[in-house]
Design an enzyme around this catalytic site. Structure first.
Site, short mmCIF file in Angstrom:
data_model
loop_
_atom_site.label_atom_id
_atom_site.label_comp_id
_atom_site.label_asym_id
_atom_site.label_seq_id
_atom_site.Cartn_x
_atom_site.Cartn_y
_atom_site.Cartn_z
N GLY A 163 95.83 -11.14 52.18
CA GLY A 163 96.10 -12.05 51.09
C GLY A 163 95.52 -11.53 49.79
CB CYS A 164 96.48 -12.12 46.28
SG CYS A 164 96.81 -13.89 46.33
CE1 TYR A 165 92.64 -16.77 43.84
CE2 TYR A 165 94.02 -17.97 45.37
CZ TYR A 165 93.54 -17.79 44.09
OH TYR A 165 93.95 -18.62 43.08
#
Lengths: 353, 353, 353, 353
Positions: A163-165
């Site tokens: 995921g990005c976070y």
């Protein structure tokens, strides 16, 4: 099958992409379409189709842009197109349908959804609120953060693109945590801010320009589904970790500000040395010099994760800032980086000029 | 019924509003809620309801904000609430249903949609692509641009509040056209730019933040449904008029740039004198001094229409710029101004501090 | 010297750049730094230096980005570095100093300022309000719009890179004007809108974020110094042309909306055919299909100029929209395109993937 | 002098404002100019003058806006204009010159700079890097956060209006800290994000639109000069507090996210009850209901401070979010609120409709 070696010049790796209308998928189509070692086929999947894009302008004179074929997705397309790897930029429930078919046809898979990032069906059920259709693949999947798991990614059949976070948070926290330098009892905090593309392309009241412009808000406070990826990969307990997401009025970019306390006082140089050692092979981790200011503008459009540390005079309270482009290092660029590692290409191929 | 006179201090005009969840309706609810002479009732209409707003924060200490009642719309609500006037900020097809009911109950109506702006059912059919449900009201309706039609508005039962683009265009063009100073054969051009709230609150791919931010585009080139209002009220033939709309990456505001040629050479002072004479009673038309630069920031949040002229050295080619807040002078503020005129209040009541 | 031919693989054209801290210069440094056929040297000129950029982050692992040398500018640097071409992205008065020195040392010059775009010292004096230091070079300079002047550019020693607004306006207007299809007596209008980078990097009250965001304004109405370039190259008289510039709240991009009247009624297809014929060799002119909507997002970051036509039912009133990235096709990209043409490279080298 | 009582209707408090060209000063001039109980005089001070604003548009018809007199500042202006109170929205070194003169003339002073917010000259020297010109006034000055110090403000001659970040942080932290509910050893963290107007009106590379738009960055990490105000008024030790400022691409607004740990597990209701009790008289503190999302759009343009709490399942880890408009509750609105308290007016006069 897994030992790919490039013979001679010209594109020789054949890649398919399912899901190319969302932001991550479109970014990935662009990166793969320009990648010198890749021949790309777009695989049109009904459920992931999205709306047709507006008609595009047409160049008058001769133009040499590669034409990328669009064909309907069906499992047999893998063999008929001799695909070495298939990317799925689809919602997690669709990825769960597609990945087993891809693997069964002998291609390797890189999934950009959250479908294969957690190790057990129970964890998936807890954070995604649904049963997992293929729990047997969870064990096989490798978490695709090359800075941590490069060796496993090399030989993986299925890579779960992070995921990005979590990419921003893990890159910032992992070096200090794995060296056991952090006083976990004081808490490890990730205050993360993301541009609007992180919320996806589906129009909603929350992504309307009039709602977002000149605004800023917090959401998913202490309960974002990206949290367990961070816990597992950075190595921190849920009870010691706090995460808040915020929506920035920008198209892209994540800046995450982390607060933690060191067990023993250190110098800022020593802290940076920990990062340098942990990332000695990492071509996409950049360290900001002290005194300068990290910012989205420096990472947007690149696959870099920039990191910056500030230490309080007590040598213990530490602020670590990490910045990424959520669609590149946080999604499509990292997927390309994973592919490069999986197939023995230069890890930066198609990602650095 | 139409001769309203305010007796004594405190709010004494009772107003209803149907359609308060869209941008214009919400702006109007705000203006009427703060208007010292108005007692407002929000009338909840099923089809115009929109989604419920997010829960709002609650003040801790004592707070004196007026509470505005929300009641279900039904025609009898007009008499039971002694409403003098009802605003409809609803789609044109709903306004066509509601306005006859409002008038039948003895209240006056101000409609913010395009339902009653054109003089005949045929015109309506042509530009809105649908039959008009109550053609008999088209004759009765007064076009609610007080700067042009103040006297008729005073006694009107039904006021058709102008469109946002037409307000900007008519205010810029009318003084020169009505004094027959324009060489129409050279064409009259309106190049208009609007913020995103002009596209409405409904989320769509075109209003997604990622689509709008750092972007700018033209639309409805030569065929916007607001064109006939301009033709009729500014006094120009369709064959002499060109209109293009553009979408600005701002929340609000319209700036329209007009190009025309004068029949005879004039001085810039003489041109400005034409505007001064035409708008001698107009409290919301402001003229920009030569040399300064008109801009949205100066009108946004106000009911003003700012106008600026530039004349070529030949004394004939003229550029006229007009600026308004599309939600105030282009919608809600103008509706309040119309109400003030209709009921003999100070024309600027609730609109100037 | 002028007949450059590339021998074998690898960079073989040696280019210098003076002025790399402004927006156009920085964009150009980026394009040239990634151009496979170019070896770039940055030439540090005192007066064009600007402020030092903030300290940049440093990659941890091995990184293969080319290092671009920075050396002080002095005329002898041209020969000691064997420079084939020198770009000047400097203010016009500095370009007038530098270009004669560059030419005297035997290199070819591409100037991005307005110093050499007008044909006479009198014209320069009128529009730039200053005497020209080297009028003898004005005759020699070639206006660097390859779509119009490709042949002359091939052999030019000095190329005057066009202004951003003129690039958009000329590309939109020239095909119709050179074929004498336009009724000039009705006027030719260019209503142009530009992002803030067009105003330069120097901080001023007019470029402050708080002033620009959520705002939009017109400036230089009927008197922009870019006007004479349009008149000369598109072929229209000053008395028939009207130009207005506007400041968009975006970082980059120009969209210009043109209004004109055809001498004889035409079909939209016939109009588009005129453009197709005029631009049959033009690889960076793209025509928008009817019905679709031109927008900045489609050109920003590219060297394309997108064009879109709308014709009124009378077959005579025409709206032509053109879009460019003001820093690419409007400055740095066009400079690279000019270099490619001058040295016999593929015209799109370094500009298309 | 200090016992002001309003006699009869109409403005009866006479206020002067020095420094009305910066963002806070201009906002304050607007609020005071519309305040029904205030007659405003703008006092033109040479050093605080700033550049002249652009020429403004002029209304055509009759317009009733109050004309606000501009006169040169000199100490005698206080008595000749019978000023009850003078606001200084000037840099701290100028405020230190002006405030003693104001007080000597018998008026009360409200200073918006940081000149009088810290209790000792030593603290001032440490955080502002300069000697204080009038240390004797530091003892006399009252910190103007009415929610904490209403009683002292009532009788103060000199009120030091709080900084914008401290207003957001103190309002969020003080109720829990004063009730000794916080485990300070785990650290108290304030991660704050502000719009660009917080950086002032002076143009700089950091406030250029092209730099700010689509960007986000951290600054003043662990060392902002606003920190000591928070320590003193919220009641927390420097060694337990961490503060990071960030620059949002918005014109206004501050959202601050606070992380802390409670000494004992509590329910969310009990936490909110602590705020309700602490702010029982506070008309400008609003509590967000659980589940909703705090945002800048809800406070911008108002004097509210909105607060929202999220509690982890362990009942101890707490995230407190506060939002204000940095120019209203963080500057000009709070200054008006202080004036209202000082002169016995309704605390919300001129701030709520």
């Amino acid at each position: 099958m897994n030992n790919y070696s490039k013979a001679g010049p010209g594109p020789s790796l054949r890649a398919g992409l399912i899901g190319y209308t969302g932001y991550s998928g479109a970014e990935l189509a662009g990166l793969l379409g320009r990648h010198a070692d890749v021949e790309l086929v777009l695989l049109n999947h009904r459920k992931a189709a999205g709306r047709a894009p507006d008609a595009a302008p047409v160049a008058c004179g001769p133009h040499g842009a590669r034409t990328i074929p669009h064909i309907p997705w069906e499992p047999r397309a893998i063999q008929s197109n001799k695909l070495d790897v298939v990317f799925t930029a689809t919602p997690p429930e669709i990825s769960q349908e597609l990945v087993p078919e891809i693997l069964a046809q002998g291609a390797r898979a890189i999934d950009l959804s959250g479908a294969f990032r957690l190790p057990t069906a129970a964890e998936y059920q807890r954070w995604y609120g649904a049963a997992h259709a293929h729990p047997e693949l969870l064990e096989q999947a490798v978490y695709g953060l090359p800075e941590l798991h490069r060796d496993k990614i090399r030989t993986a059949s299925l890579v779960a693109n992070p995921g990005c976070y979590p990419t921003a948070a893990i890159c910032a926290l992992w070096p200090l945590l794995k060296n056991d330098l952090v006083d976990r009892t004081a808490g490890v905090i990730c205050d993360a801010k993301s541009g609007v593309s992180g919320a996806g392309k589906n129009p909603s009241p929350k992504t309307h320009f009039v709602q977002v412009s000149e605004n800023f808000s917090a959401y998913a406070i202490l309960k974002h589904r990206h949290v367990p990826e961070v816990l597992l990969n950075a190595g921190v307990d849920e009870s010691d970790f706090a995460f808040t997401a915020h929506l920035l009025p920008t198209q892209r970019g994540i800046l995450a500000t982390h607060y933690l306390r060191l067990k023993q006082p250190m110098s800022l140089d020593a802290v940076y040395d920990v990062y340098r050692a942990a990332y000695a092979e990492a071509r996409f981790i950049r360290l900001y010099p002290a005194g300068s200011t990290p910012q989205l503008a420096t990472v947007n459009g690149t696959n870099y994760c920039d990191i910056h540390c500030t230490l309080a005079p007590d040598g213990r309270r530490l602020v670590v800032i990490s910045c990424i482009d959520n669609l590149v290092k946080g999604a499509a660029g990292q997927a390309v980086q994973n592919m490069n590692v999986m197939f023995g290409l230069d890890e930066a191929a198609g990602l650095l000029p």
